[in-house]
Design a protein around this motif. Structure first.
Motif, mmCIF file in Angstrom:
data_model
loop_
_atom_site.group_PDB
_atom_site.id
_atom_site.type_symbol
_atom_site.label_atom_id
_atom_site.label_comp_id
_atom_site.label_asym_id
_atom_site.label_seq_id
_atom_site.Cartn_x
_atom_site.Cartn_y
_atom_site.Cartn_z
ATOM 1 N N GLY A 12 0.821 -1.205 0.000
ATOM 2 C CA GLY A 12 0.000 0.000 0.000
ATOM 3 C C GLY A 12 0.855 1.255 0.000
ATOM 4 N N GLU A 13 1.904 1.242 0.832
ATOM 5 C CA GLU A 13 2.766 2.429 0.908
ATOM 6 C C GLU A 13 3.467 2.665 -0.414
ATOM 7 O OE1 GLU A 13 5.356 1.863 4.155
ATOM 8 O OE2 GLU A 13 3.909 2.548 5.642
ATOM 9 N N ASN A 14 4.037 1.604 -0.985
ATOM 10 C CA ASN A 14 4.747 1.770 -2.250
ATOM 11 C C ASN A 14 3.821 2.258 -3.340
ATOM 12 O OD1 ASN A 14 7.237 1.056 -1.405
ATOM 13 N ND2 ASN A 14 6.913 -1.129 -1.768
ATOM 14 N N PHE A 15 2.645 1.614 -3.393
ATOM 15 C CA PHE A 15 1.710 1.950 -4.460
ATOM 16 C C PHE A 15 1.295 3.411 -4.358
ATOM 17 C CE2 PHE A 15 -2.637 2.400 -5.967
ATOM 18 C CZ PHE A 15 -2.467 2.001 -7.278
ATOM 19 N N SER A 16 0.915 3.843 -3.143
ATOM 20 C CA SER A 16 0.417 5.216 -3.035
ATOM 21 C C SER A 16 1.550 6.197 -3.263
ATOM 22 C CB SER A 16 -0.238 5.445 -1.672
ATOM 23 O OG SER A 16 0.689 5.241 -0.661
ATOM 24 N N GLU A 17 2.789 5.808 -2.882
ATOM 25 C CA GLU A 17 3.890 6.731 -3.122
ATOM 26 C C GLU A 17 4.105 6.905 -4.619
ATOM 27 O OE1 GLU A 17 7.621 5.581 -1.475
ATOM 28 O OE2 GLU A 17 8.550 7.461 -2.077
ATOM 29 N N ARG A 18 4.085 5.776 -5.349
ATOM 30 C CA ARG A 18 4.302 5.878 -6.784
ATOM 31 C C ARG A 18 3.171 6.640 -7.456
ATOM 32 N NH1 ARG A 18 4.693 0.437 -8.981
ATOM 33 N NH2 ARG A 18 4.578 -0.323 -6.851
ATOM 34 N N ALA A 19 1.935 6.321 -7.010
ATOM 35 C CA ALA A 19 0.782 6.997 -7.613
ATOM 36 C C ALA A 19 0.839 8.489 -7.342
ATOM 37 C CB ALA A 19 -0.508 6.399 -7.071
ATOM 38 N N THR A 20 1.211 8.872 -6.130
ATOM 39 C CA THR A 20 1.255 10.290 -5.790
ATOM 40 C C THR A 20 2.354 10.997 -6.561
ATOM 41 O OG1 THR A 20 0.563 9.645 -3.591
ATOM 42 C CG2 THR A 20 1.306 11.899 -3.864
ATOM 43 N N LYS A 21 3.515 10.312 -6.664
ATOM 44 C CA LYS A 21 4.627 10.947 -7.380
ATOM 45 C C LYS A 21 4.273 11.193 -8.837
ATOM 46 C CE LYS A 21 8.967 10.355 -5.095
ATOM 47 N NZ LYS A 21 10.084 9.448 -4.846
ATOM 48 N N ARG A 22 3.403 10.371 -9.364
ATOM 49 C CA ARG A 22 3.060 10.502 -10.772
ATOM 50 C C ARG A 22 2.372 11.829 -11.060
ATOM 51 N NH1 ARG A 22 1.630 5.086 -13.458
ATOM 52 N NH2 ARG A 22 3.814 4.897 -12.944
ATOM 53 N N TYR A 23 1.524 12.310 -10.139
ATOM 54 C CA TYR A 23 0.861 13.581 -10.440
ATOM 55 C C TYR A 23 1.392 14.744 -9.617
ATOM 56 C CZ TYR A 23 -2.096 12.703 -6.352
ATOM 57 O OH TYR A 23 -2.551 12.468 -5.090
ATOM 58 N N MET A 24 1.978 14.478 -8.426
ATOM 59 C CA MET A 24 2.580 15.578 -7.680
ATOM 60 C C MET A 24 4.027 15.694 -8.149
ATOM 61 S SD MET A 24 0.091 16.642 -5.956
ATOM 62 C CE MET A 24 0.719 17.770 -4.726
ATOM 63 N N THR A 25 4.220 16.332 -9.322
ATOM 64 C CA THR A 25 5.524 16.293 -9.968
ATOM 65 C C THR A 25 6.480 17.341 -9.432
ATOM 66 O OG1 THR A 25 4.597 17.735 -11.617
ATOM 67 C CG2 THR A 25 4.623 15.398 -12.130
ATOM 68 N N GLY A 26 5.979 18.299 -8.678
ATOM 69 C CA GLY A 26 6.826 19.396 -8.241
ATOM 70 C C GLY A 26 6.925 20.486 -9.290
ATOM 71 N N SER A 27 6.234 20.334 -10.405
ATOM 72 C CA SER A 27 6.285 21.353 -11.449
ATOM 73 C C SER A 27 5.063 22.250 -11.333
ATOM 74 C CB SER A 27 6.301 20.675 -12.813
ATOM 75 O OG SER A 27 5.798 21.559 -13.790
ATOM 76 N N LEU A 28 5.319 23.552 -11.199
ATOM 77 C CA LEU A 28 4.220 24.507 -11.047
ATOM 78 C C LEU A 28 3.286 24.457 -12.256
ATOM 79 C CD1 LEU A 28 3.370 26.743 -9.046
ATOM 80 C CD2 LEU A 28 4.498 28.352 -10.540
ATOM 81 N N THR A 29 3.914 24.280 -13.440
ATOM 82 C CA THR A 29 3.118 24.243 -14.666
ATOM 83 C C THR A 29 2.077 23.135 -14.604
ATOM 84 O OG1 THR A 29 5.155 24.893 -15.737
ATOM 85 C CG2 THR A 29 3.335 24.256 -17.153
ATOM 86 N N HIS A 30 2.520 21.953 -14.130
ATOM 87 C CA HIS A 30 1.568 20.841 -14.057
ATOM 88 C C HIS A 30 0.409 21.170 -13.131
ATOM 89 C CE1 HIS A 30 4.788 17.781 -15.473
ATOM 90 N NE2 HIS A 30 4.354 18.574 -16.418
ATOM 91 N N TYR A 31 0.728 21.784 -12.003
ATOM 92 C CA TYR A 31 -0.352 22.111 -11.063
ATOM 93 C C TYR A 31 -1.320 23.111 -11.673
ATOM 94 C CZ TYR A 31 2.851 19.873 -7.825
ATOM 95 O OH TYR A 31 3.671 18.983 -7.218
ATOM 96 N N PHE A 32 -0.764 24.067 -12.413
ATOM 97 C CA PHE A 32 -1.651 25.018 -13.089
ATOM 98 C C PHE A 32 -2.550 24.294 -14.090
ATOM 99 C CE2 PHE A 32 1.199 28.776 -12.105
ATOM 100 C CZ PHE A 32 0.245 29.403 -11.346
ATOM 101 N N ILE A 33 -1.938 23.328 -14.795
ATOM 102 C CA ILE A 33 -2.744 22.585 -15.777
ATOM 103 C C ILE A 33 -3.909 21.875 -15.082
ATOM 104 C CG2 ILE A 33 -2.721 20.613 -17.357
ATOM 105 C CD1 ILE A 33 0.035 21.509 -18.243
#
Lengths: 802, 112
Positions: free
Chosen positions: A576-597
């Protein structure tokens, strides 16, 4: 507010006060100060005994959230009174014990605060009639248990144990919540009493069995039933008083309480019978079987608690058959199983509490709980040995202790059930007494291990070196009171049975007319019957197995370590921890542009989506003002400037184009009869342009965007979609005429506010508060600008400044 | 006129959004400035254009242009000025501290 609600609230109130007042109290006093609460609550609750034992029930309703029909109803009947007496009674003894057990260096205010929190929550569980309130208190007990297990939070094992118990019990709790909601859907009420009263109406509902299973999941996780028992041994990382209180006497019995409370609801179902009886028996066997191989005394007691909880659970399962059969003079005999369950519940709290305190003393005085290093302590700790002997023999089911009585009743119940021919008991039923008997043998063996390997045999020399001595009298008071009960109940069982256990029978079997009939006369001697032979068999085989322990212990190695439930739990959590970490990293990229999108896409999808789904688009130009030619020119100038910005790679050009936009806007303000706006816009635009130019001195020149074509294309599409959404909604809004405009009100500005400029009166009078806050925003931004420019990094982290 | 203005607003919003989605701080700040221009025009337009005289009681006896959007925009202009100024200084400080004004470089990731 009534006394009953106060009983629940007082521990919470005290828990809130301790962090405030603990500085004023000396470290030793704080425990005594806290002790007053459970003792006085216990005494208060004892005054209820006469009323409740005469068949009365007390309920008080305090409307909590009336709009959602959530009432704080306290309901005191026989069942809740037993639990509340245990909670406050054992609570008092544990707090007394902890005063001497815990070092003054510990953060005692945290400890007592959590303990009181738990006490209040637990009282809330047993006194609540409303299912949602019960659920809230139920989860609160999990939370306070989490805090108490992790009390020594610098230890890794404590944190892991706390998390494990929290994960398992809260998951079960959520399942139970869903079960409660199903019950609400079926019955239309959250009140347990009303559900019981309307049981005929709901028992054929399709959700009935799913609700039953979900509620049982909550009970089984809380009461550490197989296969959810794995959290309880790990919870032993808690300080010993906590183990004695939460993890043997009270919290783990909340599941038992729930099963007993819901027996009138679900008791007639075959699923209930086999689930409760079956899981209880498996837990009874598995717990006792595993207890034998433990080398840590507390782990041994943990498995023994698991096993004993299974015993009580299975008894409740056996007793539920009486609900199925309905009341008649022949079926009353089956209610004795439930009676034995409550009886053993009380007995277990007395002897197991004493045993935990005994282990605490051994740990405290000798410094270890490992039975491989212990031995011969009878010479050093004679009084503690007395506690261990009486507690263990009671648990093993030997006279003259209370465990003997309830164990005999347990055997009786398992034998009686085999006589029935419903629920396929005629074929499977014979297993029940067999499993019970085998588990009792293992129980006997581990009881002998507790006494034998700790107190007899050779004393190890490194223990003698430390010159240990008997515990202080303060630590011995509580266990001795408990073993006083162990012996006392054996000699006067019917006193307990009549005044305390009998009213609880009315709670479990509300449809049975007479509680008198359901209360057996408990006696130690029934003549030479099967139960007695079973006990004699347990003793003989148990003693033999104990002395041959080394010969047969290797069978524990047959079970591969990799297949245990603990490994399964760790796998699931790790996955569960690994899966949620990978899933979260996929969209929480640290890029402001992505968050704006994300933000823009959400805007387009939600706004445009709703707009088109409701078919709101409308465009006509009939109310539009005329277009003058210079306005048209202005519009094209703005469009040109805006598009040119996109392609400009020189910052001077960019800022000037932005200036063109700003001043064109000011021009529009003039055209559209807004002189104040035009003035402000001119000033602000000038300052902004100057500010941009000023900043360029310090910022690098614009570079062409390095992004790939694909990224640019995606951004372009998103931008166009956002622009189109705004335009389309704007066009439709133009024709919205469902409401009268409120602006005419402000045209009376001179009479209302004494001003002739309407815009000014709105800003300075009608909406002056907004304007004031606007000034505050300006002020904060100014402060931010000042701080960012002026404040240098402090010495020590000067490298940030480069 | 109103329809034309709203199409202009749509174009300005598109340009502002595109700039905000870029990587360089200056472009992002410009994008926010252009977005606020667009919003001001939008508020003014949906209030109705040229429906009456200047909202000054001393100038005429009515009818007046809707004064409420104007008051809202006045507040908005000042606040957007404040945020633009703050963002500019923030960009300046970020550049001075980290030596870059590109968000991708600031993130410390080289690939897209």
């Amino acid at each position: 507010m009534t006394v009953d609600i106060a009983i629940i609230l007082i521990p919470f109130i005290m828990a809130a006060f301790i962090p405030i007042f603990y500085r004023q109290l000396s470290k030793r006093l704080i425990g005594w100060f806290v002790l007053v609460i459970p003792v006085s609550l216990f005494l208060l609750l004892t005054t209820y005994i006469p009323r409740v034992s005469s068949g009365q029930t007390l309920s008080n309703t305090y409307e909590w959230i009336p709009s959602f029909n959530i009432n704080f109803t306290t309901y005191i009947d026989g069942l809740s009174l037993i639990f509340s007496l245990l909670i406050t009674g054992v609570g008092s003894l544990v707090i007394l014990y902890s005063i001497f057990y815990l070092s003054k260096k510990e953060s005692l205010h945290h400890f007592y605060c959590y303990l009181l929190l738990f006490m209040g929550a637990m009282l809330g569980v047993v006194f609540s009639d409303h299912l949602m309130v019960l659920y809230a208190f139920w989860e609160l007990t999990s939370v306070s248990s989490f805090l108490l297990i992790a009390f020594w939070h610098h230890r890794k094992a404590s944190r892991a144990g706390a998390r494990k118990s929290m994960t398992i019990t809260v998951s079960g709790g959520v399942a139970m919540l869903v079960g409660f909601l199903m019950l609400y859907v079926m019955s239309g009420t959250f009140s347990i009493r009303e559900i019981i009263a309307n049981i005929d109406r709901i028992s054929d509902h399709t959700l009935f069995v799913p609700a039953l299973i979900l509620v049982l999941l909550g009970a089984f996780t809380k009461s550490a039933q197989f296969p959810f028992h794995i959290w309880l041994p790990d919870a032993m990382e808690a300080p010993t008083p906590v183990s004695a209180y939460l993890h043997s006497a009270t919290m783990v019995k909340a599941g038992i309480y729930l099963v007993a409370r819901f027996t009138p609801v679900f008791g007639g179902e075959i699923v209930w019978f086999w689930a409760v009886t079956g899981v209880g028996l498996i837990t009874l066997f598995w717990g006792s079987f595993n207890a034998v191989k433990q080398v840590d005394l507390k782990a041994l007691l943990a498995f023994s608690t698991v096993s004993q909880l299974g015993l009580i659970m299975s008894l409740l399962g056996l007793g539920s058959v009486a609900i199925h059969l309905g009341y008649s003079s022949e079926t009353v005999i089956y209610t004795q199983a439930a009676f034995a369950a409550i009886f053993h519940l009380v007995n277990h709290s007395t002897f197991k509490g004493a045993l935990f305190m005994m282990v605490g003393i051994v740990d405290h005085e000798i410094g270890t709980r490992d039975i491989r290093r212990l031995g011969g302590l009878i010479r050093i700790l004679p009084l503690t040995f007395t506690v261990a002997l009486i507690g263990s023999f009671s648990m093993a089911g030997l006279p003259p202790f209370n465990g003997f009585l309830s164990k005999e009743m347990f055997f009786t119940a398992t034998l009686k059930i085999t006589e029935l021919d419903i629920f396929s008991l005629d074929s499977m039923g014979v297993l029940i007494p067999v499993v019970a008997w085998v588990a009792s043998i293992f129980t006997f063996v581990y009881c002998l291990i507790i006494v034998g390997q700790t107190f007899f045999g050779k004393i190890s020399p490194d223990i003698l070196e430390k010159n240990p001595h008997e515990a202080p009298i303060g630590m011995l008071i509580s266990p001795f009171i408990l073993i006083g009960f162990v012996v006392g109940i054996f000699f006067f069982p019917n006193l307990l049975g009549h005044y305390i256990l009998q009213p609880a029978m009315a709670s479990i079997y509300p449809t049975f007319p007479s509680t008198e009939e359901m209360t057996p006369h408990i006696s130690a001697w029934h003549g030479l019957n099967t139960e007695l032979y079973m006990t004699i068999g347990v003793v003989l085989i148990g003693v033999t197995l104990y002395f041959l322990l080394k010969r047969w212990k290797p069978i524990y190695r047959i079970f591969p370590q990799k297949l245990s439930f603990n490994v399964l739990y760790e796998r699931v959590i790790g996955f569960g921890e690994n899966f949620s970490e990978r899933a979260t990293k996929r969209y929480m990229t640290g890029s402001l542009t992505h968050y704006f999108i994300y933000i823009y896409m959400a805007f387009v999808i939600i706004a445009a989506g709703v707009f088109f789904m409701t078919d709101s688009f409308e465009w006509n130009t009939k109310n539009n003002a005329a277009v003058e030619s210079f306005e048209l020119i202005l519009v094209f100038v703005m469009i040109f400037a805006a598009i040119a910005i996109l392609f400009s790679n020189s910052r001077i050009t960019t800022v000037l184009l932005n200036g063109v936009l700003g001043f064109s806007v000011a021009f529009f303000f003039v055209v559209f009869r807004a002189p104040d706006l035009a003035l402000t816009q001119l000033v602000v635009e000038s300052v902004t342009t100057a500010l941009f130019l000023l900043c360029f001195k310090y910022l690098p020149d614009l570079k062409p965007e390095k992004s790939t074509k694909r990224v640019k294309f995606t951004n372009g599409v998103i931008s166009l979609l956002v622009g189109a959404t705004v335009s389309v909604i704007g066009l439709a809004v133009m024709n919205y005429d469902k409401f009268e405009s409120i602006s005419t009100y402000f045209e009376d500005a001179y009479n209302l506010a004494g001003g002739k400029n309407i815009v000014n009166t709105i800003l300075g009078d009608f909406r002056a508060f907004d304007t004031m806050l606007e000034v505050v925003v300006l002020f904060i931004a100014g402060l931010g600008v000042y701080a960012l420019i002026k404040l240098k990094a402090k010495k020590g982290d000067a490298d940030i400044e480069n | 006129m109103e329809s034309l203005m709203i199409i202009l607003v749509g174009i300005l919003v598109s340009v502002g959004t595109y700039l905000i989605l870029s990587r360089q701080m200056i472009r992002i700040i410009l994008g926010t400035a252009i977005l606020s221009h667009a919003v001001h025009l939008l508020i003014l337009t949906v209030g109705g254009l040229k429906k009456g005289g200047v909202p000054l009681l001393s100038q005429s006896d009515g009818p007046y242009t809707d004064a409420l959007p104007q008051a809202l925009i006045l507040t908005a202009i000042v606040i957007s000025f404040a945020t633009t100024a703050f963002l500019l200084v923030l960009a300046y400080r970020t550049y001075k501290t980290n030596g870059s004004a590109d968000f991708h470089e600031l993130r410390g990731m080289s690939d897209e």
